[in-house]
Enzyme design. Structure first.
Site, PDB file in Angstrom:
ATOM      1  N   GLU A   1       5.269   7.078  -9.226  1.00 30.39           N
ATOM      2  CA  GLU A   1       3.889   6.653  -8.962  1.00 30.39           C
ATOM      3  C   GLU A   1       3.290   7.459  -7.815  1.00 30.39           C
ATOM      4  O   GLU A   1       2.139   7.892  -7.866  1.00 30.39           O
ATOM      5  CB  GLU A   1       3.849   5.164  -8.616  1.00 30.39           C
TER       6      GLU A   1
ATOM      7  N   GLY B   1       0.765  -1.242   0.000  1.00 30.69           N
ATOM      8  CA  GLY B   1       0.000   0.000   0.000  1.00 30.69           C
ATOM      9  C   GLY B   1       0.791   1.284   0.000  1.00 30.69           C
ATOM     10  O   GLY B   1       0.356   2.281   0.587  1.00 30.69           O
TER      11      GLY B   1
ATOM     12  N   HIS C   1      -0.460   1.764 -13.118  1.00 27.03           N
ATOM     13  CA  HIS C   1       0.281   0.660 -13.730  1.00 27.03           C
ATOM     14  C   HIS C   1       1.739   1.081 -13.871  1.00 27.03           C
ATOM     15  O   HIS C   1       2.033   2.185 -14.348  1.00 27.03           O
ATOM     16  CB  HIS C   1      -0.308   0.340 -15.108  1.00 27.03           C
TER      17      HIS C   1
ATOM     18  N   ARG D   1      -6.181  -8.419  -8.449  1.00 25.04           N
ATOM     19  CA  ARG D   1      -7.346  -9.245  -8.743  1.00 25.04           C
ATOM     20  C   ARG D   1      -7.932  -8.750 -10.053  1.00 25.04           C
ATOM     21  O   ARG D   1      -8.248  -7.564 -10.182  1.00 25.04           O
ATOM     22  CB  ARG D   1      -8.342  -9.037  -7.596  1.00 25.04           C
TER      23      ARG D   1
ATOM     24  N   ARG E   1     -15.447 -14.999  -9.476  1.00 26.46           N
ATOM     25  CA  ARG E   1     -14.989 -13.619  -9.322  1.00 26.46           C
ATOM     26  C   ARG E   1     -16.142 -12.664  -9.058  1.00 26.46           C
ATOM     27  O   ARG E   1     -16.042 -11.739  -8.258  1.00 26.46           O
ATOM     28  CB  ARG E   1     -14.287 -13.160 -10.598  1.00 26.46           C
TER      29      ARG E   1
ATOM     30  N   GLU F   1     -10.868  -4.275 -20.671  1.00 29.49           N
ATOM     31  CA  GLU F   1      -9.592  -4.805 -21.123  1.00 29.49           C
ATOM     32  C   GLU F   1      -8.507  -4.399 -20.122  1.00 29.49           C
ATOM     33  O   GLU F   1      -8.412  -3.222 -19.757  1.00 29.49           O
ATOM     34  CB  GLU F   1      -9.265  -4.236 -22.504  1.00 29.49           C
ATOM     35  N   VAL F   2      -7.684  -5.359 -19.703  1.00 26.59           N
ATOM     36  CA  VAL F   2      -6.719  -5.103 -18.626  1.00 26.59           C
ATOM     37  C   VAL F   2      -5.648  -4.096 -19.057  1.00 26.59           C
ATOM     38  O   VAL F   2      -5.148  -4.140 -20.181  1.00 26.59           O
ATOM     39  CB  VAL F   2      -6.034  -6.427 -18.199  1.00 26.59           C
ATOM     40  N   ASP F   3      -5.315  -3.175 -18.138  1.00 26.49           N
ATOM     41  CA  ASP F   3      -4.264  -2.174 -18.367  1.00 26.49           C
ATOM     42  C   ASP F   3      -4.501  -1.370 -19.647  1.00 26.49           C
ATOM     43  O   ASP F   3      -3.558  -1.027 -20.370  1.00 26.49           O
ATOM     44  CB  ASP F   3      -2.874  -2.831 -18.383  1.00 26.49           C
TER      45      ASP F   3
ATOM     46  N   LEU G   1     -10.666  -7.958 -12.642  1.00 19.85           N
ATOM     47  CA  LEU G   1     -12.063  -7.592 -12.411  1.00 19.85           C
ATOM     48  C   LEU G   1     -12.928  -8.029 -13.589  1.00 19.85           C
ATOM     49  O   LEU G   1     -12.506  -7.947 -14.746  1.00 19.85           O
ATOM     50  CB  LEU G   1     -12.167  -6.081 -12.220  1.00 19.85           C
TER      51      LEU G   1
HETATM   52  C1  GRF Z   1       2.752  -0.607  -7.834  1.00 15.74           C
HETATM   53  O1  GRF Z   1       3.965  -0.769  -8.519  1.00 15.74           O
HETATM   54  C2  GRF Z   1       1.634  -0.365  -8.788  1.00 15.74           C
HETATM   55  O2  GRF Z   1       2.016   0.333  -9.916  1.00 15.74           O
HETATM   56  C3  GRF Z   1       1.215  -1.758  -9.159  1.00 15.74           C
HETATM   57  O3  GRF Z   1       1.373  -2.518  -7.988  1.00 15.74           O
HETATM   58  C4  GRF Z   1       2.334  -1.910  -7.149  1.00 15.74           C
HETATM   59  C5  GRF Z   1       1.674  -1.672  -5.833  1.00 15.74           C
HETATM   60  O4  GRF Z   1       2.555  -1.162  -4.871  1.00 15.74           O
HETATM   61  N1  GRF Z   1      -0.125  -1.741  -9.680  1.00 15.74           N
HETATM   62  P1  GRF Z   1       2.001  -0.536  -3.539  1.00 15.74           P
HETATM   63  O5  GRF Z   1       1.150  -1.602  -2.863  1.00 15.74           O
HETATM   64  O6  GRF Z   1       1.202   0.676  -3.895  1.00 15.74           O
HETATM   65  O7  GRF Z   1       3.203  -0.206  -2.724  1.00 15.74           O
END
Ligand code: GRF
Length: 214
Positions: free
Chosen positions: A177, A14, A112, A94, A68, A146-148, A96
């Site tokens: 991020e 997290g 991502h 997971r 699911r 569609e994923v990502d 979806l």
């Molecule tokens: C991150 O690299 C995010 O881009 C990917 O999963 C990872 C999660 O990391 N979807 P965190 O749990 O936010 O530290």
């Protein structure tokens, strides 16, 4: 100002969740984090959220097995009960179903660790290194079936350095991020959605060349 009610869905440590929580402490932030929900019991992020006074919830996906949608209906009920308006997926491991994605269409973001549409899926840093790309990064986008995929809200780039390993690259991308996810949530929650062509300019120089030209 009505602060949009946000739930963050996690499965692990997290750190993106923590970045969102920190950002949302600002008075002028247009969203409030009202719930952190995990599909994995004991996910590291839950303790961080609780320490910040945010309600936490675990809806384990495991007992639902391959069903699911049954898991998602259980999660969805919890979100509805709290009048959640926006979902941020943050390391939510997971896939979806179209059912859940349709419920939250236009109201669910994901982060991502790659510059989409390159490197959808897993092991993005390893694959970027193997390809020898010089610029890599992260993307926040709306979730579609569609994923990502899905409309891109914001991207951040880093230079790939000689000697980078998947870990060192992942560490630098993660720093990006933590900056772009709060920025994306601010844009979406305030209604200033800037996904789409020509909607935004980069914050500094519009050109990013790697390796640097001296
Ligand atoms: C991150 O690299 C995010 O881009 C990917 O999963 C990872 C999660 O990391 N979807 P965190 O749990 O936010 O530290």
């Amino acid at each position: 100002m009505h602060k949009r009610r946000v739930a963050i869905l996690i499965s692990g440590r997290g750190s993106n969740m923590a970045a969102l929580i920190e950002a949302a402490k600002a008075k002028d932030f247009p969203a409030q984090i009202v719930l952190v929900a995990s599909n994995i019991a004991g996910a590291g992020g839950l303790a961080i959220a609780a320490a910040n006074g945010i309600e936490t919830l675990t809806v384990e996906s495991k007992p639902f097995g391959a069903d699911r949608e049954a898991f998602e209906r259980a999660m969805h009920r919890e979100l509805e009960a709290r009048n959640i308006e926006l979902i941020c997926l943050a390391g939510f491991l997971r896939l979806l179903t179209p059912w859940f994605v349709t419920q939250w269409e236009g109201r669910m973001l994901n982060i991502h660790p790659a510059l989409l549409p390159s490197y959808r899926g897993l092991h993005t840093h390893e694959r970027a290194l193997a390809d020898g790309v010089k610029i890599h990064g992260a993307t926040v986008h709306f979730v579609v079936t569609e994923v990502d995929s899905g409309p891109i809200v914001i991207q951040g780039a880093v230079a790939v350095r000689p000697g980078d390993t998947a870990q060192t690259l992942a560490d630098r991308v993660l720093q990006v991020e933590h900056r772009i996810y709060p920025a994306a949530l601010r844009l979406v929650a305030s209604g200033h959605i800037t996904s789409g062509r020509g909607a935004v300019a980069a914050d500094t120089d519009d050109v990013f060349i790697s390796p640097r030209l001296d």
